[in-house]
Design a protein around this motif. Structure first.
Motif, PDB file in Angstrom:
ATOM      1  N   TRP A 280       0.828  -1.206   0.000  1.00 26.94           N
ATOM      2  CA  TRP A 280       0.000   0.000   0.000  1.00 26.94           C
ATOM      3  C   TRP A 280       0.863   1.256   0.000  1.00 26.94           C
ATOM      4  N   ALA A 281       1.971   1.231   0.722  1.00 25.12           N
ATOM      5  CA  ALA A 281       2.795   2.426   0.886  1.00 25.12           C
ATOM      6  C   ALA A 281       3.989   2.483  -0.067  1.00 25.12           C
ATOM      7  N   MET A 282       4.402   1.352  -0.608  1.00 24.12           N
ATOM      8  CA  MET A 282       5.630   1.297  -1.409  1.00 24.12           C
ATOM      9  C   MET A 282       5.332   0.891  -2.845  1.00 24.12           C
ATOM     10  N   ASP A 283       6.102   1.442  -3.768  1.00 19.86           N
ATOM     11  CA  ASP A 283       5.987   1.004  -5.155  1.00 19.86           C
ATOM     12  C   ASP A 283       6.866  -0.233  -5.375  1.00 19.86           C
ATOM     13  N   ARG A 284       6.741  -0.819  -6.548  1.00 17.21           N
ATOM     14  CA  ARG A 284       7.461  -2.058  -6.834  1.00 17.21           C
ATOM     15  C   ARG A 284       8.982  -1.862  -6.802  1.00 17.21           C
ATOM     16  N   ALA A 285       9.439  -0.698  -7.236  1.00 16.00           N
ATOM     17  CA  ALA A 285      10.882  -0.451  -7.229  1.00 16.00           C
ATOM     18  C   ALA A 285      11.427  -0.438  -5.808  1.00 16.00           C
ATOM     19  N   THR A 286      10.684   0.162  -4.887  1.00 15.37           N
ATOM     20  CA  THR A 286      11.114   0.187  -3.492  1.00 15.37           C
ATOM     21  C   THR A 286      11.125  -1.215  -2.906  1.00 15.37           C
ATOM     22  N   ILE A 287      10.074  -1.990  -3.178  1.00 13.35           N
ATOM     23  CA  ILE A 287      10.019  -3.361  -2.675  1.00 13.35           C
ATOM     24  C   ILE A 287      11.160  -4.192  -3.255  1.00 13.35           C
ATOM     25  N   ALA A 288      11.420  -4.033  -4.558  1.00  8.52           N
ATOM     26  CA  ALA A 288      12.533  -4.767  -5.174  1.00  8.52           C
ATOM     27  C   ALA A 288      13.867  -4.388  -4.544  1.00  8.52           C
ATOM     28  N   HIS A 289      14.032  -3.100  -4.257  1.00  5.26           N
ATOM     29  CA  HIS A 289      15.259  -2.642  -3.617  1.00  5.26           C
ATOM     30  C   HIS A 289      15.425  -3.293  -2.243  1.00  5.26           C
ATOM     31  N   LEU A 290      14.350  -3.348  -1.475  1.00  5.44           N
ATOM     32  CA  LEU A 290      14.439  -3.884  -0.122  1.00  5.44           C
ATOM     33  C   LEU A 290      14.676  -5.387  -0.111  1.00  5.44           C
ATOM     34  N   VAL A 291      13.964  -6.140  -0.957  1.00  2.00           N
ATOM     35  CA  VAL A 291      14.163  -7.587  -0.948  1.00  2.00           C
ATOM     36  C   VAL A 291      15.488  -7.981  -1.580  1.00  2.00           C
ATOM     37  N   GLY A 292      16.140  -7.032  -2.244  1.00  2.00           N
ATOM     38  CA  GLY A 292      17.442  -7.323  -2.817  1.00  2.00           C
ATOM     39  C   GLY A 292      18.473  -7.772  -1.802  1.00  2.00           C
ATOM     40  N   ARG A 293      18.246  -7.431  -0.522  1.00  2.00           N
ATOM     41  CA  ARG A 293      19.202  -7.851   0.506  1.00  2.00           C
ATOM     42  C   ARG A 293      19.172  -9.370   0.705  1.00  2.00           C
ATOM     43  N   GLY A 294      18.168 -10.041   0.148  1.00  5.61           N
ATOM     44  CA  GLY A 294      18.086 -11.484   0.313  1.00  5.61           C
ATOM     45  C   GLY A 294      18.782 -12.287  -0.769  1.00  5.61           C
ATOM     46  N   THR A 295      19.423 -11.617  -1.715  1.00  2.00           N
ATOM     47  CA  THR A 295      20.011 -12.345  -2.837  1.00  2.00           C
ATOM     48  C   THR A 295      21.197 -13.213  -2.436  1.00  2.00           C
ATOM     49  N   ASP A 296      21.822 -12.942  -1.287  1.00  2.00           N
ATOM     50  CA  ASP A 296      22.942 -13.775  -0.843  1.00  2.00           C
ATOM     51  C   ASP A 296      22.504 -14.807   0.190  1.00  2.00           C
ATOM     52  N   ALA A 297      21.189 -14.932   0.418  1.00  2.00           N
ATOM     53  CA  ALA A 297      20.676 -15.899   1.383  1.00  2.00           C
ATOM     54  C   ALA A 297      20.363 -17.224   0.685  1.00  2.00           C
ATOM     55  N   ASP A 298      20.234 -18.272   1.479  1.00  2.00           N
ATOM     56  CA  ASP A 298      19.803 -19.563   0.954  1.00  2.00           C
ATOM     57  C   ASP A 298      18.284 -19.656   0.914  1.00  2.00           C
ATOM     58  N   ILE A 299      17.631 -19.074   1.887  1.00  2.00           N
ATOM     59  CA  ILE A 299      16.188 -19.109   1.967  1.00  2.00           C
ATOM     60  C   ILE A 299      15.680 -17.775   2.493  1.00  2.00           C
ATOM     61  N   VAL A 300      14.610 -17.281   1.887  1.00  2.00           N
ATOM     62  CA  VAL A 300      14.007 -16.015   2.292  1.00  2.00           C
ATOM     63  C   VAL A 300      12.595 -16.295   2.786  1.00  2.00           C
TER      64      VAL A 300
END
Length: 436
Positions: free
Chosen positions: A63-83
């Motif tokens: 509701w508060a964030m656009d897709r670019a913001t959400i993509a930016h935030l979840v990007g921190r999970g790219t080095d994880a094994d499971i999110v």
């Protein structure tokens, strides 16, 4: 490549947080890197996620964030094994009017990111009906994929068998069934769970939850059900302007409700953050150029805040020449008086004329869209700010010039307009993002 899952449920209070923490710690104990997120505007659960995983967790909010913001935030999970993304309320629960990229429902995040959903179902007082509920959730929205369920608070082996058979008959996998186990119940208070930082034994509690869940849930099957994903690079990062170059941030048990992504965005923009504790009678850093008081639980510490003369005089001196902003609980402390649960009125800092009462309790909950009528730290007049309000205190008096015209998610104007006087500003909503 990491794999992603969403942990959701038909409703609040079913056990999403406990399962999320237990899975995260159990997989971490196996040597996996686990990254958690929280769907929706919750400032308590991410701290528990961080304890369980050893990695910072942030909120993602359709509701508060656009897709670019959400993509930016979840990007921190790219080095994880499971999110793991922990949902809020029920899977499809959001507001009636669409926001920036959705209604705030957990289902928005699941569909947007392509992560399957693990449902936590509490079949207390029912049996085969639990399967009907799961089937309804599976089929309600085509873009949301259900990977399976975990049953929670199962009464007996016979009860479990009835529910399992019904779910198997409709092709829904059952990853496990948890009997009632009071030892892993997380303590609560009026705004949700007691904060992780206030629980000395929280690490042991999460360890016990992990042991218990590993005993009753097929962790390998849950892991196999996750969807591999690669985040698409965001064209833009967070659309957040720090309130100043050097920020004095109130931080203790009374002032702790601040979204991690906001602090990270401030630092990423070059701001420096120094913390101080009003409960320890500390004043804001005299070298800072702005002071920020986040929300929290000042209503539980009103007497101590009122007695801490060094904090109150230091904040007043700071506000003579520089901006001071308060959110929710911080706004209440910037006011003239706060009445506690026992009906005792405590003098606050008096930078604003606001008077509030926790004795006259009424829940205020929901998304907020504010159009600023005047500047506040980090934002100019006319800015449209998206946030979230959640408190039980009521306004007794709000005599100062309104800071903004504030609407709820339906577009209705609300009375919690915020206030401004001199260098002091305050709002009852917690800022999540500014409209681009």
């Amino acid at each position: 490549m990491p794999a992603g899952l969403v942990i959701s449920a038909p409703a609040s209070g079913v056990g999403k947080t406990t399962l999320t923490l237990a899975l995260a710690r159990a997989w971490r104990n196996r040597g996996l890197n686990v990254q958690c997120f929280k769907s929706g505007p919750d400032y308590i659960d991410p701290a528990f996620h961080a304890v369980a995983t050893g990695r910072a967790s942030v909120n993602v909010d359709s509701w508060a964030m656009d897709r670019a913001t959400i993509a930016h935030l979840v990007g921190r999970g790219t080095d994880a094994d499971i999110v793991l993304a922990e949902g809020s309320m029920g899977l499809f629960d959001g507001v009636a009017a669409r926001g920036v990229s959705g209604t705030g429902a957990t289902a928005d995040i699941a569909e947007m990111l392509g992560w399957p959903v693990v449902l936590v179902i509490d079949p207390s007082g029912q049996a085969q009906t639990a399967a009907a509920i799961a089937a309804g959730l599976r089929d309600y929205r085509p873009g949301v994929r259900l990977s399976g369920v975990v049953l929670n608070r199962v009464a007996s082996p016979r009860h479990e068998d009835l529910v399992r058979r019904a779910l198997n008959d409709i092709g829904i996998a059952v990853f496990g069934a948890l009997p009632r186990h009071a030892e892993i119940s997380l303590p609560k208070r009026h705004l949700g769970l007691v904060q992780a930082e206030e629980q000395a034994e929280i690490g042991k509690l999460i360890d016990e939850a992990a042991r218990f869940v590993a005993e009753h849930v097929d962790l390998d099957a849950v892991l196999r059900s996750a969807a591999a994903w690669s985040v698409q690079p965001a064209a833009n990062g967070l659309n957040v302007t720090p309130p100043g170059q050097r920020i004095a941030l109130a931080r203790d048990a009374a002032f702790s409700f601040v979204y991690p992504h906001m602090l990270e965005a401030w630092r990423a923009a070059g701001a420096e953050i120094t913390t101080f504790s009003p409960l320890a009678d500390e004043a804001p850093d005299a070298n800072a150029d702005v002071c920020w008081l986040p929300g929290g639980y000042p209503e539980l510490h009103a007497g101590k805040i009122a007695a801490n003369a060094r904090f109150r005089s230091g904040l007043r001196a700071f506000a003579e020449t520089r901006p001071v902003h308060g959110e929710c609980g911080g706004y209440m402390v910037l006011g003239t008086a706060l009445t506690d649960a026992d009906g005792i009125s405590h003098e606050m800092t008096g930078l604003l004329g606001l008077e509030t009462s926790f004795a006259k309790r009424r829940m205020h909950l929901g998304y907020r869209l504010a159009a600023l009528g005047a500047p506040m730290p980090g934002h100019q007049a006319g800015a449209r700010l998206r946030g979230h309000e959640f408190h039980y205190s009521t306004i007794v008096a709000q005599p100062d010039t309104p800071l903004a015209v504030v609407h709820d998610a339906t577009g209705a104007v609300i009375a919690e307009t915020g206030s401004r006087r001199g260098h002091a500003t305050g709002t009852f909503f917690h800022l999540i993002a500014e409209d681009r």
